[in-house]
Design a protein around this motif. Structure first.
Motif, mmCIF file in Angstrom:
data_model
loop_
_atom_site.group_PDB
_atom_site.id
_atom_site.type_symbol
_atom_site.label_atom_id
_atom_site.label_comp_id
_atom_site.label_asym_id
_atom_site.label_seq_id
_atom_site.Cartn_x
_atom_site.Cartn_y
_atom_site.Cartn_z
ATOM 1 N N VAL A 260 0.844 -1.408 0.091
ATOM 2 C CA VAL A 260 0.073 -0.027 -0.073
ATOM 3 C C VAL A 260 1.038 1.312 0.069
ATOM 4 N N HIS A 261 2.008 1.171 0.870
ATOM 5 C CA HIS A 261 2.845 2.157 0.945
ATOM 6 C C HIS A 261 3.560 2.539 -0.366
ATOM 7 N N ASP A 262 3.855 1.607 -1.148
ATOM 8 C CA ASP A 262 4.679 1.553 -2.383
ATOM 9 C C ASP A 262 3.633 2.422 -3.586
ATOM 10 N N SER A 263 2.368 1.884 -3.480
ATOM 11 C CA SER A 263 1.347 2.334 -4.285
ATOM 12 C C SER A 263 1.249 3.916 -4.264
ATOM 13 N N LEU A 264 0.878 4.236 -2.921
ATOM 14 C CA LEU A 264 0.801 5.728 -2.491
ATOM 15 C C LEU A 264 2.024 6.417 -2.820
ATOM 16 N N ASP A 265 3.211 6.027 -2.789
ATOM 17 C CA ASP A 265 4.319 6.937 -2.998
ATOM 18 C C ASP A 265 4.392 7.089 -4.516
ATOM 19 N N LEU A 266 4.117 6.045 -5.237
ATOM 20 C CA LEU A 266 4.050 6.101 -6.888
ATOM 21 C C LEU A 266 3.205 6.916 -7.411
ATOM 22 N N LEU A 267 1.897 7.046 -6.522
ATOM 23 C CA LEU A 267 0.828 7.880 -6.899
ATOM 24 C C LEU A 267 1.215 9.410 -6.591
ATOM 25 N N ARG A 268 1.936 9.642 -5.530
ATOM 26 C CA ARG A 268 2.108 10.936 -5.333
ATOM 27 C C ARG A 268 3.460 11.391 -6.254
ATOM 28 N N ALA A 269 4.291 10.407 -6.511
ATOM 29 C CA ALA A 269 5.252 10.937 -7.439
ATOM 30 C C ALA A 269 4.863 11.513 -8.741
ATOM 31 N N ARG A 270 3.893 10.493 -9.223
ATOM 32 C CA ARG A 270 3.320 10.665 -10.721
ATOM 33 C C ARG A 270 2.716 11.772 -10.591
ATOM 34 N N LEU A 271 1.632 12.162 -9.626
ATOM 35 C CA LEU A 271 0.938 13.452 -9.556
ATOM 36 C C LEU A 271 1.854 14.537 -9.477
ATOM 37 N N GLY A 272 2.850 14.512 -8.610
ATOM 38 C CA GLY A 272 3.751 15.743 -8.555
ATOM 39 C C GLY A 272 4.651 15.889 -9.831
ATOM 40 N N ARG A 273 4.769 14.782 -10.678
ATOM 41 C CA ARG A 273 5.338 15.083 -12.053
ATOM 42 C C ARG A 273 4.445 15.622 -13.026
ATOM 43 N N GLY A 274 3.038 15.718 -12.886
ATOM 44 C CA GLY A 274 2.067 16.156 -13.585
ATOM 45 C C GLY A 274 2.121 15.757 -15.030
ATOM 46 N N ASP A 275 2.427 14.304 -15.236
ATOM 47 C CA ASP A 275 2.874 13.912 -16.632
ATOM 48 C C ASP A 275 1.541 13.220 -17.157
ATOM 49 N N GLY A 276 0.534 13.224 -16.368
ATOM 50 C CA GLY A 276 -0.874 12.786 -16.839
ATOM 51 C C GLY A 276 -0.992 11.110 -16.695
ATOM 52 N N THR A 277 -0.242 10.391 -16.054
ATOM 53 C CA THR A 277 -0.105 9.087 -15.637
ATOM 54 C C THR A 277 -0.525 8.662 -14.354
ATOM 55 N N ALA A 278 -1.429 9.610 -13.644
ATOM 56 C CA ALA A 278 -1.900 9.358 -12.388
ATOM 57 C C ALA A 278 -3.020 10.386 -12.171
ATOM 58 N N VAL A 279 -4.252 10.169 -11.768
ATOM 59 C CA VAL A 279 -5.258 11.256 -11.473
ATOM 60 C C VAL A 279 -5.837 11.078 -10.009
ATOM 61 N N ASP A 280 -6.513 11.974 -9.408
ATOM 62 C CA ASP A 280 -6.852 11.991 -8.003
ATOM 63 C C ASP A 280 -8.283 12.550 -7.545
ATOM 64 N N ARG A 281 -9.057 12.645 -8.790
ATOM 65 C CA ARG A 281 -10.433 13.078 -8.658
ATOM 66 C C ARG A 281 -11.275 12.021 -9.095
ATOM 67 N N LEU A 282 -12.647 12.224 -8.411
ATOM 68 C CA LEU A 282 -13.466 10.887 -8.763
ATOM 69 C C LEU A 282 -14.111 10.988 -10.282
ATOM 70 N N GLY A 283 -14.226 12.271 -10.674
ATOM 71 C CA GLY A 283 -14.707 12.158 -12.083
ATOM 72 C C GLY A 283 -13.640 11.836 -13.069
ATOM 73 N N GLU A 284 -12.046 12.155 -12.724
ATOM 74 C CA GLU A 284 -11.174 11.723 -13.544
ATOM 75 C C GLU A 284 -11.060 10.115 -13.416
ATOM 76 N N VAL A 285 -11.186 9.332 -12.182
ATOM 77 C CA VAL A 285 -11.148 8.099 -12.120
ATOM 78 C C VAL A 285 -12.242 7.270 -12.931
ATOM 79 N N VAL A 286 -13.324 7.833 -12.743
ATOM 80 C CA VAL A 286 -14.574 7.365 -13.553
ATOM 81 C C VAL A 286 -14.377 7.152 -15.159
ATOM 82 N N THR A 287 -13.750 8.581 -15.642
ATOM 83 C CA THR A 287 -13.394 8.497 -16.943
ATOM 84 C C THR A 287 -12.482 7.281 -17.490
ATOM 85 N N ALA A 288 -11.364 7.386 -16.373
ATOM 86 C CA ALA A 288 -10.270 6.358 -16.686
ATOM 87 C C ALA A 288 -10.565 5.219 -16.773
ATOM 88 N N LEU A 289 -11.570 4.613 -15.673
ATOM 89 C CA LEU A 289 -12.086 3.136 -15.741
ATOM 90 C C LEU A 289 -12.875 3.000 -16.903
#
Length: 389
Positions: A260-289
């Motif tokens: 879980v820690h590793d997944s959270l770290d990767l999520l934070r890192a990707r969001l921090g890079r802003g390269d579009g490989t992670a999202v953290d809003r409900l609507g964005e997640v629904v669209t991606a799913l």
């Protein structure tokens, strides 16, 4: 992280199309009158399910499963799913309950309790070793039954080192030590072979202290890397099971927490890079799913108590509004967390349950994507589209 075997088992019923009846109950038997309690729980379950529109045959089939002894020490829960009076899924789930008791009837079952009990697909070995050999059992995380078992009995002549002196003393000591090595060596070879065959991720070892030390030397580097040692002889006549059970639970919890820690770290890192490989809003997640774009879904089910989403009978599987359903049939509204987990399982995404406080942002959700979202649209708030949630 999600148990792939569990995902394969429930995927057909998650697609919908046939009414399902399901129940998730704590069936721990550590009560004054376990049989009487089980029978009263089964009766109450039948009444509740029928009141919710379930066929009586479905409700009775579930009650029959719930009343069966789980065969696992408390605490333990059971998840049962029935269609047309036939049991489709009946799973014993060791460990504390992950949610309050749940029952339901409809086209789309709630399998979030299964996801919570089986957060990763992990095979592990529990080994007990002595100077005369030993044995091990193979388990899968979140499953109560033993997958396989092996016992090896080595040579037992002259197992105890000789006390005192004499011309033969050193020779006999050396002979005894060599017998120990041979015995645990056979056990070590069997453990290594099983680790390779099952792709195990954890080996818990208990038993005689010297035998444990010798066994560790006999194991391959691959197996030693996943070793967790119980510092007590659980094979002794007066030994209690508590130390071994506790060590297994701690070791498993540590693995889950690390992933879980590793997944959270990767999520934070990707969001921090802003390269579009992670999202953290409900609507964005629904669209991606809906685009089968999610590799890993991270969510806190408690963060969505007051939200619902539409469960669809075909791709894109989930939508926040009817216009997002495309040509798929709307099967009904589900609690948002259940709808999100369902869509993730149907698109072969991993599901990681985490606390809202550990997730970035304040939405209690995030997703690691298989490919980047597109560039922001003019005047929009970012890539990925969808409701801002």
């Amino acid at each position: 992280m999600t148990d792939t075997g569990m995902r394969d088992a429930v995927a057909p019923v998650l697609r919908g199309g046939r009414p399902s009846t399901w129940a998730y109950r704590d069936v721990s038997a550590d009560r004054d009158d376990p049989r009487g309690w089980a029978e009263s729980t089964a009766t109450a379950t039948i009444d509740e399910l029928v009141a919710r529109g379930a066929p009586e045959a479905d409700a009775e089939a579930i009650a029959d499963e719930l009343i069966e002894p789980p065969g696992v020490a408390a605490p333990v829960s059971r998840y049962v799913l029935v269609q047309d009076g036939e049991v489709v899924v009946s799973e014993v789930l060791p460990g504390p309950a992950k949610a309050s008791d749940r029952i339901g009837h409809g086209l789309v079952p709630d399998v979030l309790p299964l996801v919570a009990h089986r957060p990763l697909d992990l095979t592990f070995l529990v080994v007990e070793v002595g100077r005369d050999g030993g044995g091990f059992r193979v388990y899968r995380f979140g499953h109560g039954e033993v997958q396989s078992e092996q016992q090896l009995q080595g040579r037992t002549d002259t197992l105890h080192k000789i006390r005192g002196g004499g011309w033969a003393h050193k020779r006999m000591q050396s002979h005894t030590e060599e017998l120990w090595r041979q015995n645990v060596g056979e056990l070590g070879a069997a453990i290594d072979a099983t680790v390779r065959r099952t792709s195990a991720g954890l080996v818990v070892v208990a038993g005689d202290i010297r035998a444990r030390q010798l066994l560790e030397l006999e194991l391959s580097e691959e197996t030693r890397a996943m070793l967790s040692v119980v510092p007590s002889d659980t094979r002794a006549p007066d030994a209690a099971d508590d130390a071994l059970v506790s060590q297994v639970e701690v070791a498993l919890a540590r693995i889950v927490a690390q992933r879980v820690h590793d997944s959270l770290d990767l999520l934070r890192a990707r969001l921090g890079r802003g390269d579009g490989t992670a999202v953290d809003r409900l609507g964005e997640v629904v669209t991606a799913l809906a685009s089968a774009q999610v590799d890993t879904l991270l969510l806190d089910p408690d963060a969505f108590d007051d939200r619902t989403l539409l469960a669809l009978g075909d791709v894109p599987w989930v939508a926040s509004a009817p216009e997002g359903a495309l040509d798929a049939e709307v099967l009904g509204e589900l609690p948002a967390a259940s709808a999100l987990a369902r869509a993730a399982l149907l698109t072969d995404a991993r599901v990681v349950l985490a606390s809202a406080g550990s997730l970035p942002g304040d939405g209690g959700i995030g997703a690691l994507l298989r490919w980047p979202v597109g560039p922001p649209t003019p005047g929009g708030g970012g890539g990925g589209g969808g409701d801002a949630g």
